[in-house]
Write a protein that holds these residues in place. Structure first.
Motif, PDB file in Angstrom:
ATOM      1  N   ALA A 204      54.816  42.314  42.591  1.00  0.00           N
ATOM      2  CA  ALA A 204      53.888  42.771  41.558  1.00  0.00           C
ATOM      3  C   ALA A 204      53.709  41.710  40.484  1.00  0.00           C
ATOM      4  N   LYS A 205      52.435  41.538  40.070  1.00  0.00           N
ATOM      5  CA  LYS A 205      52.172  40.698  38.906  1.00  0.00           C
ATOM      6  C   LYS A 205      51.384  41.527  37.888  1.00  0.00           C
ATOM      7  N   PRO A 206      52.118  42.151  36.981  1.00  0.00           N
ATOM      8  CA  PRO A 206      51.439  42.950  35.953  1.00  0.00           C
ATOM      9  C   PRO A 206      50.803  42.030  34.909  1.00  0.00           C
ATOM     10  N   ASP A 207      49.951  42.599  34.066  1.00  0.00           N
ATOM     11  CA  ASP A 207      49.335  41.822  32.998  1.00  0.00           C
ATOM     12  C   ASP A 207      50.390  41.423  31.955  1.00  0.00           C
ATOM     13  N   ALA A 208      50.205  40.234  31.374  1.00  0.00           N
ATOM     14  CA  ALA A 208      51.195  39.699  30.425  1.00  0.00           C
ATOM     15  C   ALA A 208      51.389  40.622  29.219  1.00  0.00           C
ATOM     16  N   CYS A 253      46.434  44.391  46.593  1.00  0.00           N
ATOM     17  CA  CYS A 253      45.866  45.510  45.845  1.00  0.00           C
ATOM     18  C   CYS A 253      45.604  45.002  44.435  1.00  0.00           C
ATOM     19  N   PHE A 254      44.337  44.926  44.081  1.00  0.00           N
ATOM     20  CA  PHE A 254      43.978  44.383  42.766  1.00  0.00           C
ATOM     21  C   PHE A 254      43.298  45.455  41.930  1.00  0.00           C
ATOM     22  N   THR A 255      43.689  45.559  40.692  1.00  0.00           N
ATOM     23  CA  THR A 255      42.975  46.398  39.724  1.00  0.00           C
ATOM     24  C   THR A 255      42.654  45.526  38.523  1.00  0.00           C
ATOM     25  N   VAL A 263      36.699  36.988  42.776  1.00  0.00           N
ATOM     26  CA  VAL A 263      37.506  35.789  43.067  1.00  0.00           C
ATOM     27  C   VAL A 263      38.596  36.142  44.069  1.00  0.00           C
ATOM     28  N   ILE A 264      39.231  37.264  43.842  1.00  0.00           N
ATOM     29  CA  ILE A 264      40.341  37.688  44.714  1.00  0.00           C
ATOM     30  C   ILE A 264      39.823  38.030  46.114  1.00  0.00           C
ATOM     31  N   ALA A 265      38.676  38.700  46.174  1.00  0.00           N
ATOM     32  CA  ALA A 265      38.108  39.054  47.486  1.00  0.00           C
ATOM     33  C   ALA A 265      37.839  37.793  48.300  1.00  0.00           C
ATOM     34  N   GLU A 278      40.007  47.689  42.755  1.00  0.00           N
ATOM     35  CA  GLU A 278      39.679  48.798  41.839  1.00  0.00           C
ATOM     36  C   GLU A 278      39.144  48.145  40.570  1.00  0.00           C
ATOM     37  N   LEU A 279      37.823  48.191  40.372  1.00  0.00           N
ATOM     38  CA  LEU A 279      37.212  47.329  39.353  1.00  0.00           C
ATOM     39  C   LEU A 279      36.567  48.138  38.217  1.00  0.00           C
ATOM     40  N   GLY A 280      35.650  47.523  37.550  1.00  0.00           N
ATOM     41  CA  GLY A 280      35.089  48.112  36.330  1.00  0.00           C
ATOM     42  C   GLY A 280      34.072  49.203  36.601  1.00  0.00           C
ATOM     43  N   THR A 411      31.806  48.100  28.202  1.00  0.00           N
ATOM     44  CA  THR A 411      32.396  47.745  26.902  1.00  0.00           C
ATOM     45  C   THR A 411      33.914  47.803  27.000  1.00  0.00           C
ATOM     46  N   PHE A 412      34.413  48.807  27.713  1.00  0.00           N
ATOM     47  CA  PHE A 412      35.854  49.048  27.833  1.00  0.00           C
ATOM     48  C   PHE A 412      36.451  49.284  26.448  1.00  0.00           C
ATOM     49  N   GLY A 413      35.761  50.142  25.711  1.00  0.00           N
ATOM     50  CA  GLY A 413      36.206  50.491  24.362  1.00  0.00           C
ATOM     51  C   GLY A 413      35.582  51.828  23.981  1.00  0.00           C
ATOM     52  N   GLY A 437      29.618  51.718  40.152  1.00  0.00           N
ATOM     53  CA  GLY A 437      29.599  53.035  40.811  1.00  0.00           C
ATOM     54  C   GLY A 437      30.991  53.625  40.891  1.00  0.00           C
ATOM     55  N   LEU A 438      31.641  53.748  39.727  1.00  0.00           N
ATOM     56  CA  LEU A 438      33.035  54.195  39.758  1.00  0.00           C
ATOM     57  C   LEU A 438      33.151  55.712  39.608  1.00  0.00           C
ATOM     58  N   ASN A 439      32.820  56.228  38.437  1.00  0.00           N
ATOM     59  CA  ASN A 439      33.045  57.653  38.167  1.00  0.00           C
ATOM     60  C   ASN A 439      31.830  58.237  37.447  1.00  0.00           C
ATOM     61  N   PRO A 478      40.768  60.735  47.528  1.00  0.00           N
ATOM     62  CA  PRO A 478      40.654  59.288  47.318  1.00  0.00           C
ATOM     63  C   PRO A 478      39.932  58.951  46.017  1.00  0.00           C
ATOM     64  N   MET A 479      40.308  57.820  45.449  1.00  0.00           N
ATOM     65  CA  MET A 479      39.702  57.392  44.190  1.00  0.00           C
ATOM     66  C   MET A 479      39.394  55.907  44.248  1.00  0.00           C
ATOM     67  N   GLY A 480      38.171  55.546  43.887  1.00  0.00           N
ATOM     68  CA  GLY A 480      37.807  54.131  43.900  1.00  0.00           C
ATOM     69  C   GLY A 480      36.315  54.002  43.676  1.00  0.00           C
ATOM     70  N   ARG A 489      40.215  52.458  48.495  1.00  0.00           N
ATOM     71  CA  ARG A 489      40.529  53.651  47.710  1.00  0.00           C
ATOM     72  C   ARG A 489      42.021  53.756  47.468  1.00  0.00           C
ATOM     73  N   ARG A 490      42.398  54.200  46.251  1.00  0.00           N
ATOM     74  CA  ARG A 490      43.786  54.628  46.031  1.00  0.00           C
ATOM     75  C   ARG A 490      43.827  56.150  46.196  1.00  0.00           C
ATOM     76  N   GLN A 491      45.040  56.681  46.315  1.00  0.00           N
ATOM     77  CA  GLN A 491      45.267  58.133  46.431  1.00  0.00           C
ATOM     78  C   GLN A 491      44.891  58.651  47.830  1.00  0.00           C
TER      79      GLN A 491
HETATM   80  P1  NAD Z   1      41.297  41.078  34.485  1.00  0.00           P
HETATM   81  O1  NAD Z   1      40.564  41.017  35.769  1.00  0.00           O
HETATM   82  O2  NAD Z   1      41.043  40.021  33.485  1.00  0.00           O
HETATM   83  O3  NAD Z   1      42.890  41.090  34.716  1.00  0.00           O
HETATM   84  C1  NAD Z   1      43.525  42.025  35.549  1.00  0.00           C
HETATM   85  C2  NAD Z   1      44.748  41.373  36.193  1.00  0.00           C
HETATM   86  O4  NAD Z   1      44.302  40.274  36.986  1.00  0.00           O
HETATM   87  C3  NAD Z   1      45.760  40.789  35.198  1.00  0.00           C
HETATM   88  O5  NAD Z   1      47.061  40.973  35.705  1.00  0.00           O
HETATM   89  C4  NAD Z   1      45.411  39.313  35.174  1.00  0.00           C
HETATM   90  O6  NAD Z   1      46.508  38.491  34.825  1.00  0.00           O
HETATM   91  C5  NAD Z   1      45.007  39.087  36.615  1.00  0.00           C
HETATM   92  N1  NAD Z   1      44.091  37.950  36.830  1.00  0.00           N
HETATM   93  C6  NAD Z   1      43.184  37.431  36.001  1.00  0.00           C
HETATM   94  N2  NAD Z   1      42.536  36.400  36.589  1.00  0.00           N
HETATM   95  C7  NAD Z   1      43.064  36.275  37.834  1.00  0.00           C
HETATM   96  C8  NAD Z   1      42.812  35.409  38.936  1.00  0.00           C
HETATM   97  N3  NAD Z   1      41.873  34.444  38.879  1.00  0.00           N
HETATM   98  N4  NAD Z   1      43.537  35.576  40.067  1.00  0.00           N
HETATM   99  C9  NAD Z   1      44.465  36.554  40.154  1.00  0.00           C
HETATM  100  N5  NAD Z   1      44.755  37.396  39.131  1.00  0.00           N
HETATM  101  C10 NAD Z   1      44.044  37.270  37.995  1.00  0.00           C
HETATM  102  O7  NAD Z   1      40.980  42.526  33.909  1.00  0.00           O
HETATM  103  P2  NAD Z   1      41.221  43.059  32.440  1.00  0.00           P
HETATM  104  O8  NAD Z   1      40.035  42.719  31.633  1.00  0.00           O
HETATM  105  O9  NAD Z   1      42.541  42.680  31.941  1.00  0.00           O
HETATM  106  O10 NAD Z   1      41.241  44.632  32.742  1.00  0.00           O
HETATM  107  C11 NAD Z   1      40.191  45.448  32.408  1.00  0.00           C
HETATM  108  C12 NAD Z   1      39.273  45.671  33.592  1.00  0.00           C
HETATM  109  O11 NAD Z   1      39.998  46.381  34.601  1.00  0.00           O
HETATM  110  C13 NAD Z   1      38.093  46.541  33.254  1.00  0.00           C
HETATM  111  O12 NAD Z   1      36.940  46.020  33.839  1.00  0.00           O
HETATM  112  C14 NAD Z   1      38.449  47.881  33.883  1.00  0.00           C
HETATM  113  O13 NAD Z   1      37.339  48.686  34.189  1.00  0.00           O
HETATM  114  C15 NAD Z   1      39.221  47.461  35.075  1.00  0.00           C
HETATM  115  N6  NAD Z   1      40.102  48.539  35.560  1.00  0.00           N
HETATM  116  C16 NAD Z   1      39.755  49.181  36.712  1.00  0.00           C
HETATM  117  C17 NAD Z   1      40.529  50.242  37.170  1.00  0.00           C
HETATM  118  C18 NAD Z   1      40.147  50.980  38.427  1.00  0.00           C
HETATM  119  O14 NAD Z   1      40.971  51.732  38.941  1.00  0.00           O
HETATM  120  N7  NAD Z   1      38.952  50.825  38.945  1.00  0.00           N
HETATM  121  C19 NAD Z   1      41.669  50.619  36.457  1.00  0.00           C
HETATM  122  C20 NAD Z   1      41.989  49.934  35.300  1.00  0.00           C
HETATM  123  C21 NAD Z   1      41.197  48.887  34.855  1.00  0.00           C
END
Ligand code: NAD
Length: 541
Positions: A204-208, A253-255, A263-265, A278-280, A411-413, A437-439, A478-480, A489-491
């Motif tokens: 796992a690599k969580p956000d800093a 698995c990227f969120t 980029v990850i895809a 799982e994106l925005g 906006t994410f706010g 097309g999330l929710n 499922p959720m995604g 999808r997760r779940q």
């Molecule tokens: P982000 O993409 O900047 O970062 C998310 C994670 O990816 C962090 O751990 C970051 O360190 C890592 N990361 C950044 N650049 C990377 C790279 N080039 N290669 C590999 N890893 C990298 O996202 P954020 O802005 O921190 O998070 C908010 C976004 O996440 C919003 O768009 C929100 O909608 C989305 N989000 C989606 C879900 C979902 O389930 N669909 C859930 C939560 C958040």
């Protein structure tokens, strides 16, 4: 919006009062001696550098987190791979028992989890509770349904009675999980739980920003009985560690944001490994003319301002039927204005802080841009440094037009835009506007009609008479996202099957798939053709 009564964090077992100058001279909070170190010791991080984690409650450092090098990532994968080879042979029932222990631990250690989530993310305590709730639900669901998802299944064989077909669910191996900061406890664990249950290891690599909460998640897994090497945690910038992780993963698995997801895809495609993204979102809510307006207003407040809008399934576009627009808006704005804001540890806040200066800057820029181009602020619209360095008021906008940033960009706010609609076809078309097309949510007293409309909305989840929690907490579903909100999808069964390869094993008895007893190929073809006709006649699949 009332100010908090006490800006200091009361009743927090992690906070001992003034900082120990030897520990960290700039800290306002001092975590219990040794607590942070005991968490960070779980990291594989030997680069020699550290990164400060600051509490959004006051902007002061909470901890200095050691950073992982590329060599640490390689070592994490090596350990995880060794542990996975053993883990894959542990019976599923035993893995499920560990998940039930995790469930109990999350409930027992709730205060510790909530304290750390609030300190690290700045969110309201009730939104931190949602995270503990979600992980307990996820652990219980997968523990109880493990057999249903993972047991070998019989399938139809080509020749009835003679071809026996079974499908095994084989773990992928080591799963790389890259997660964001917004729901740090949920995001740390919810996708990894089914990965472990299916027989995988995780790196796992969580956000800093929220590394400590993620490490508490890892500690709880250890305490629940999962072998420690099975769950590795590395710390560092995504741009630097993302590549090394993807290079070594069997599945990713990227969120996070859509931009990073792309980029990850591409990196996963290079290696021909699967990924779920799982994106925005820019999520719409539809309030139909027959909606219960009190209920819709209550739901709209939660949908728009939970976790200060830093929620992927948060509503940012509110479409209201012309006939009820004024009555709905009056209720919605009144409820928004009654919210209690504050950056404190206690339960009293309806909405907490944004996570960082960067989030505050984005939110402010979206609102300022909209106002400069002619949008009206019905309530909110300002930062509140008197309450905390990154607090921003819940904000309702009217008159938002396509030239404004917040019209189509996430906006994410805590900012939501109101729009009128004249007929439902128009509302659905506008809900489907844009790339995400999330929710979505639909409020109507006619559930059947709302469900019929839902089928035309291009979103992965649709909540009827609820903001987002009904789908999010129904772990069997499922959720995604559709479109640019992601893939996978997760779940539910989808959420665990993504971490398995399906392997078909067919055992053939007696009959061979070739001419027998000197039969010519032509006669064989005729016999098989006759067989096919019979099979169709008797209704066989
Ligand atoms: P982000 O993409 O900047 O970062 C998310 C994670 O990816 C962090 O751990 C970051 O360190 C890592 N990361 C950044 N650049 C990377 C790279 N080039 N290669 C590999 N890893 C990298 O996202 P954020 O802005 O921190 O998070 C908010 C976004 O996440 C919003 O768009 C929100 O909608 C989305 N989000 C989606 C879900 C979902 O389930 N669909 C859930 C939560 C958040």
């Amino acid at each position: 919006m009332s100010a908090p009564q006490d800006p200091s964090p009361p009743g927090n077992p992690l906070v001992e009062g003034p900082a120990d100058p030897e520990h960290d001279p700039t800290a306002v909070y001092a975590l219990e001696r040794g607590y942070v170190e005991s968490l960070t010791s779980r990291l594989l991080a030997t680069s020699g550098t550290t990164v400060p984690v600051r509490s959004p409650l006051d902007g002061a450092p909470l901890a200095h987190v050691p950073q992982s090098s590329e060599a640490d990532v390689a070592e994490a994968f090596a350990r995880a791979r060794r542990a996975q080879a053993v883990w894959a042979r542990v019976p599923v029932a035993e893995r499920a028992r560990m998940l039930l222990r995790l469930h109990d631990l999350v409930l027992e250690r709730q205060e510790e989890i909530l304290d750390l989530v609030v300190l690290e993310s700045g969110k309201a305590r009730k939104h931190a509770f949602d995270e503990a709730l979600h992980i307990a639900l996820t652990a219980r669901y997968y523990a109880r349904t493990a057999r249903q998802h993972l047991a070998t299944q019989r399938r139809l064989g080509v020749v009835p009675g003679l071809t026996r077909v079974e499908v095994n669910r084989v773990p992928k191996g080591v799963v790389g999980i890259i997660s964001p900061w917004n729901y740090p406890f949920t995001m740390a664990l919810c996708d990894g739980i089914p990965a472990l249950l299916a027989g995988n290891a995780v790196v796992a690599k969580p956000d800093a920003q929220t590394m400590l909460t993620a490490l508490l998640g890892a500690r709880l897994l250890d305490e629940a009985g999962f072998p420690q090497d099975l769950w590795q945690v590395v710390a560092g910038p995504g741009r630097e560690l993302g590549g090394p992780i993807i290079e070594r993963s069997d599945y990713v698995c990227f969120t996070g944001s859509t931009a990073t997801g792309k980029v990850i895809a591409a990196q996963c495609a290079e290696r021909l490994i699967g990924c779920s993204l799982e994106l925005g979102g820019k999520n719409p809510m539809l309030v139909l003319r027959d909606a219960d307006l009190e209920r819709a207003a209550e739901g709209a407040v939660r949908a728009s301002f939970s976790n200060a809008g830093q929620l992927c399934v948060s509503t940012e576009r509110l479409y209201v039927a012309d006939q009820v627009y004024d009555r709905f808006v009056e209720r919605f704005v009144a409820r928004t204005q009654a919210m209690t804001l504050g950056a404190t540890m206690a339960w009293e806040n309806d909405m907490g802080s944004l996570v960082s200066q960067a989030q505050l800057d984005t939110v402010r820029a979206h609102v300022d841009d909209a106002v400069a181009r002619g949008a009206r602020v019905l309530t909110g619209g300002r930062a509140r440094p008197d309450l905390g360095p990154y607090v921003f008021e819940p904000t309702v906008l009217e008159g938002v037009t396509p030239d404004m940033t917040c019209f189509g960009h996430e906006t994410f706010g805590p900012v939501v835009s109101l729009y009128r609609f004249h007929d439902e076809a128009d509302a659905v078309a506008r809900a489907n506007d844009g790339d995400y097309g999330l929710n979505a949510s639909i409020y109507s007293q006619d559930g059947a009609r709302a469900r019929a409309i839902a089928r035309h909305v291009r979103c992965g989840t649709v909540n009827v008479n609820e903001a987002f929690a009904a789908t999010f907490a129904s772990i069997d579903a499922p959720m995604g996202g559709m479109r640019e909100s992601g893939t996978g999808r997760r779940q539910g069964s989808e959420g665990i099957h993504r971490y398995t390869e399906s392997q078909s094993v067919a055992t053939q008895r007696l009959l061979r798939f070739s001419p027998v007893l000197g039969m010519s190929d032509e006669t064989y073809a005729k016999v098989m053709t006759a067989n096919l006709r019979i099979m169709k006649k008797i209704g066989r699949a």
